[in-house]
Design an enzyme around this catalytic site. Structure first.
Site, PDB file in Angstrom:
ATOM      1  N   GLY A 215       0.812  -1.207   0.000  1.00 29.14           N
ATOM      2  CA  GLY A 215       0.000   0.000   0.000  1.00 29.14           C
ATOM      3  C   GLY A 215       0.846   1.257   0.000  1.00 29.14           C
ATOM      4  O   GLY A 215       2.079   1.212   0.085  1.00 29.14           O
TER       5      GLY A 215
ATOM      6  N   CYS B 262      -3.121 -10.094  14.584  1.00 29.32           N
ATOM      7  CA  CYS B 262      -2.119 -10.119  13.514  1.00 29.32           C
ATOM      8  C   CYS B 262      -0.884  -9.337  13.926  1.00 29.32           C
ATOM      9  O   CYS B 262       0.250  -9.789  13.732  1.00 29.32           O
ATOM     10  CB  CYS B 262      -2.718  -9.546  12.237  1.00 29.32           C
ATOM     11  SG  CYS B 262      -1.583  -9.556  10.822  1.00 29.32           S
TER      12      CYS B 262
ATOM     13  N   GLY C 138       4.074   1.121   8.402  1.00 20.58           N
ATOM     14  CA  GLY C 138       3.291   2.262   7.941  1.00 20.58           C
ATOM     15  C   GLY C 138       2.108   2.590   8.820  1.00 20.58           C
ATOM     16  O   GLY C 138       1.194   3.286   8.390  1.00 20.58           O
TER      17      GLY C 138
ATOM     18  N   CYS D 171      -8.728  -7.855   6.076  1.00 20.76           N
ATOM     19  CA  CYS D 171      -8.070  -8.227   4.825  1.00 20.76           C
ATOM     20  C   CYS D 171      -8.573  -9.540   4.239  1.00 20.76           C
ATOM     21  O   CYS D 171      -8.689  -9.664   3.025  1.00 20.76           O
ATOM     22  CB  CYS D 171      -6.559  -8.286   5.021  1.00 20.76           C
ATOM     23  SG  CYS D 171      -5.988  -9.536   6.204  1.00 20.76           S
TER      24      CYS D 171
END
Length: 382
Positions: free
Chosen positions: A22, A112, A136, A209
């Site tokens: 991304g 996660c 990020g 996701c």
């Protein structure tokens, strides 16, 4: 000190960047490369590579892996793709399904980060002799006067992701860096264009996701085809109002999709996996004042004293004033909200901040296991 708070020149500092494909993680890699750091990009393949190849809004699969590779090539940095599908399925997807079947509303992004990115990936970064692992995420970390690093809300409140990082340990936090914590999102996009990144206009990831279009029940039905069972939809007094095809289709606070003709708006107040019942009631029955937390984590490594705090019971809400009481022997915490909250659900995270300010420090948090509603009817039904 360099810009990553390390006593080394940038070219002597190896940084592993977790590149999801991304714009955010790509900008992190580009900025650090431009500042002269020894940057290595790592992308994790986490799930269903083939099916996700062309799905918009995915991450860590399919097209995103190709995008991360292209960015790394353009920046001239080494790039590795690691197959973590088995680990991700066991640690995140399977737990997600079990939690939903238990009548909870889990947050797989927290697990996660805890089990994959900040444990397994961090270990890989150390194996590569990295000094730090950069991501990020929109969250800030800073050195603390007493040593170690503290975690704080991001500059951009609309992008702040501190809610999802409360389970980070003190040791992990010392090794992690979050270069976007002091940037607004529009500046990140501008930098992506300035750096000439091919993903500058790429859409942000959406939903969870591995859950296309947010259809949780479809994923759980595929993973546990025999687990869901039909049951009754009942009001707070136990009166049967209708039927449902599985509690996995519902979450606390839900109003749409109940398919009831009662003449008044009703909301899901509670889910009972043992009896396969969905309990519904008026909106006021959702009001919650007291929350019990388990699996509590403190970022400093030690529990604070009982004190006033601010908490978030959902990622989309601002921190609200509350009081904290600890049960050190049981490893639990009790939160009493100054103002009742609606739609608090077992399985969600309750993240604890030092105050309700826009740049507040994250103290820790835990998993919501029990909620005490204000309404007598809801308490009686419970």
């Amino acid at each position: 000190m360099n810009s990553l708070d390390l006593p080394k020149a940038p070219h002597e500092t190896r940084v592993v960047v977790a590149m999801s494909g991304g714009v955010d993680s790509s900008v992190v890699a580009g900025l650090l490369k431009r500042q002269g750091y020894d940057v290595v990009g790592i992308t994790l393949q986490l799930y269903d590579h083939g099916a996700a190849t062309h799905r918009k809004g995915a991450c860590c699969a399919g097209q995103d892996i190709h995008d991360a590779r292209r960015v790394a090539e353009a920046l001239g940095i080494p790039h590795y793709v690691l197959d973590y599908e088995d680990r991700f399925r066991e640690s995140v997807i399977d737990r997600f399904a079990e939690s939903y079947l238990a009548g909870e509303t889990p947050i797989p992004c927290v697990e996660c980060n805890r089990s994959i990115k900040f444990r397994d990936l961090l270990a890989t970064a150390r194996d590569l002799d990295a000094d730090v692992l950069a991501t990020g995420h929109y969250v800030a970390s800073r050195p603390m006067p007493q040593g170690g690093r503290g975690l704080y809300r991001a500059l951009d409140p609309a992008r702040d992701q501190s809610y999802f990082l409360y389970a980070t340990t003190a040791e992990q936090l010392d090794f992690l860096r979050f270069p976007l914590g002091e940037l607004p999102k529009n500046e990140t996009r501008r930098l992506a264009h300035e750096l000439g990144l091919s993903v500058a206009e790429k859409a942000d990831s959406q939903d969870i996701c591995f859950v296309p279009q947010g259809r949780y029940a479809d994923v759980i039905a595929r993973l546990r085809p025999d687990a869901a069972r039909a049951g009754d939809i009942v009001d707070l007094s136990g009166r049967v109002l209708g039927r449902h095809e599985g509690i996995v289709n519902y979450t606390v606070g839900q109003r749409r999709g109940l398919r009831l003709s009662i003449g008044e708006p009703l909301y899901v107040v509670r889910l009972e996996p043992d009896t396969a019942r969905v309990i519904v009631g008026p909106r006021e029955a959702l009001a919650t004042s007291r929350i019990r937390l388990t699996d509590v984590n403190w970022l400093s490594g030690t529990a604070p004293a009982d004190l006033p705090v601010a908490v978030r019971v959902r990622s989309t809400r601002e921190p609200r004033a509350a009081s904290l009481t600890l049960d050190a022997a049981a490893g639990t915490a009790e939160i009493v909200l100054a103002t009742p909250e609606d739609g608090v659900s077992p399985g969600q995270a309750c993240v604890i901040y030092a105050d309700d300010g826009p740049r507040a420090q994250v103290l820790g948090g835990g998993t919501i296991r029990r909620i005490d509603a204000l309404q007598a009817g809801a308490a009686q039904a419970a």
